[in-house]
Motif scaffolding. Sequence first.
Motif, PDB file in Angstrom:
ATOM      1  N   TYR A 141       0.824  -1.210   0.000  1.00  0.00           N
ATOM      2  CA  TYR A 141       0.000   0.000   0.000  1.00  0.00           C
ATOM      3  C   TYR A 141       0.860   1.263   0.000  1.00  0.00           C
ATOM      4  O   TYR A 141       0.524   2.254  -0.660  1.00  0.00           O
ATOM      5  N   PHE A 142       1.970   1.251   0.723  1.00  0.00           N
ATOM      6  CA  PHE A 142       2.877   2.402   0.670  1.00  0.00           C
ATOM      7  C   PHE A 142       3.421   2.571  -0.747  1.00  0.00           C
ATOM      8  O   PHE A 142       3.493   3.685  -1.272  1.00  0.00           O
ATOM      9  N   CYS A 183     -13.444  -2.465   2.685  1.00  0.00           N
ATOM     10  CA  CYS A 183     -13.567  -3.835   2.200  1.00  0.00           C
ATOM     11  C   CYS A 183     -13.639  -3.930   0.685  1.00  0.00           C
ATOM     12  O   CYS A 183     -14.297  -3.129   0.021  1.00  0.00           O
ATOM     13  N   ARG A 184     -12.931  -4.926   0.155  1.00  0.00           N
ATOM     14  CA  ARG A 184     -12.918  -5.273  -1.266  1.00  0.00           C
ATOM     15  C   ARG A 184     -12.157  -4.259  -2.130  1.00  0.00           C
ATOM     16  O   ARG A 184     -12.291  -4.257  -3.345  1.00  0.00           O
ATOM     17  N   THR A 185     -11.377  -3.393  -1.502  1.00  0.00           N
ATOM     18  CA  THR A 185     -10.482  -2.524  -2.268  1.00  0.00           C
ATOM     19  C   THR A 185      -9.051  -3.032  -2.079  1.00  0.00           C
ATOM     20  O   THR A 185      -8.767  -3.783  -1.144  1.00  0.00           O
ATOM     21  N   GLY A 186      -8.152  -2.612  -2.964  1.00  0.00           N
ATOM     22  CA  GLY A 186      -6.786  -3.103  -2.893  1.00  0.00           C
ATOM     23  C   GLY A 186      -5.778  -2.076  -3.362  1.00  0.00           C
ATOM     24  O   GLY A 186      -6.118  -0.911  -3.619  1.00  0.00           O
ATOM     25  N   ASP A 238      -6.575   0.254  -6.301  1.00  0.00           N
ATOM     26  CA  ASP A 238      -7.469   1.380  -6.003  1.00  0.00           C
ATOM     27  C   ASP A 238      -6.686   2.541  -5.404  1.00  0.00           C
ATOM     28  O   ASP A 238      -6.935   3.709  -5.725  1.00  0.00           O
ATOM     29  N   ILE A 239      -5.736   2.222  -4.530  1.00  0.00           N
ATOM     30  CA  ILE A 239      -4.930   3.277  -3.910  1.00  0.00           C
ATOM     31  C   ILE A 239      -3.988   3.899  -4.927  1.00  0.00           C
ATOM     32  O   ILE A 239      -3.771   5.119  -4.926  1.00  0.00           O
ATOM     33  N   ARG A 240      -3.464   3.090  -5.825  1.00  0.00           N
ATOM     34  CA  ARG A 240      -2.609   3.627  -6.892  1.00  0.00           C
ATOM     35  C   ARG A 240      -3.399   4.596  -7.770  1.00  0.00           C
ATOM     36  O   ARG A 240      -2.882   5.636  -8.201  1.00  0.00           O
ATOM     37  N   ALA A 241      -4.671   4.283  -8.014  1.00  0.00           N
ATOM     38  CA  ALA A 241      -5.511   5.169  -8.815  1.00  0.00           C
ATOM     39  C   ALA A 241      -5.777   6.483  -8.079  1.00  0.00           C
ATOM     40  O   ALA A 241      -5.812   7.562  -8.695  1.00  0.00           O
TER      41      ALA A 241
END
Length: 331
Positions: A66-67, A312-315, A318-321
């Motif tokens: 995630y980082f 929930c159900r994000t990964g 999604d954070i990169r976007a």
Amino acid sequence: MNDPLSAVTLGDNPIADIATRFGFMIVDGALATELERRGCDLNDALWSARILSESPQMIRDVHRAYFEAGADCAITASYQATREGFQRAGIDAETADALMMRSVTLAVEAREAFWLSHEQTATRPRPLVAASVGPYGAFLADGSEYRGYAGLAIDRAGLAEFHRPRLETLLAAKPDLLAVETLPSLEEALAIADLLETLDARAWITFSARDGDCISDGTPIAECVRALDGRPNVVAMGINCTALASIEPLIATIRSQTALPIVVYPNSGEHYDPVTKRWHAATEVASSAPADLADGVSCWLAAGASAIGGCCRTGPEDIRALAARRAQPAP
């Protein structure tokens, strides 16, 4: 040489500091979802907390992912971690406390390793570590965090008694702040706000919501915000583990009641059935609802959000976007 962004992590309100300097803070995505994607079986009352004992390196790796994707804040694997829950699984109190502290240590280790290898001080803040404090309903593991505690024999004093040991344990591991999340009840939020003052700890408090007006037990979100506004140790308020379509009106109501930073990290858009413990595609979605996190950024920021991430159900994708959207020049 001093870190030029040291004020971001050392200020009285790090969320406000990051949002001011970078537009908004990027919270990470779902820990459990990514652990499952990597092969972990979380069909257990302890949920992701079980992996603290079985495969701590896996948790460290997810935080690092995630980082790498662009998260400014990691939420620890302690959502469902309590002495009572661990003891119910046959783990003694001393070991339970050590595992809760490990949840913070793993996130800190991932943050330090990432920061040392990247040194992106010019383009992003040094990430925060927020120790997750899930609701009483998470310990019950019966879906109570999505409906509240009506009919249960627990009051504000009982909720405070339940939460105090875990808050003390998590704080001993020295996170940057606490992420008090998915609360379905104003009484629970007030119990924790009292503890924050007693323990001299800072936290954000986010509720789960049933729609665009009320938290999960039916209390209007406006009432919740008014009750918490002005509490000195509450550094932000918001919503998590809630449908994408409800986020914008909830932010607007929260912003009308407080000047504090607003933190939102909704689900991917699917619906969770706490009885079957399965996720289902939403059957009715408003045409105006965002398709995903990145699609919702503009309207959520316009409504007053300060920090955005996924539940929930994000990964990591999604954070990169989200990070890509933040990097775009302002119109």
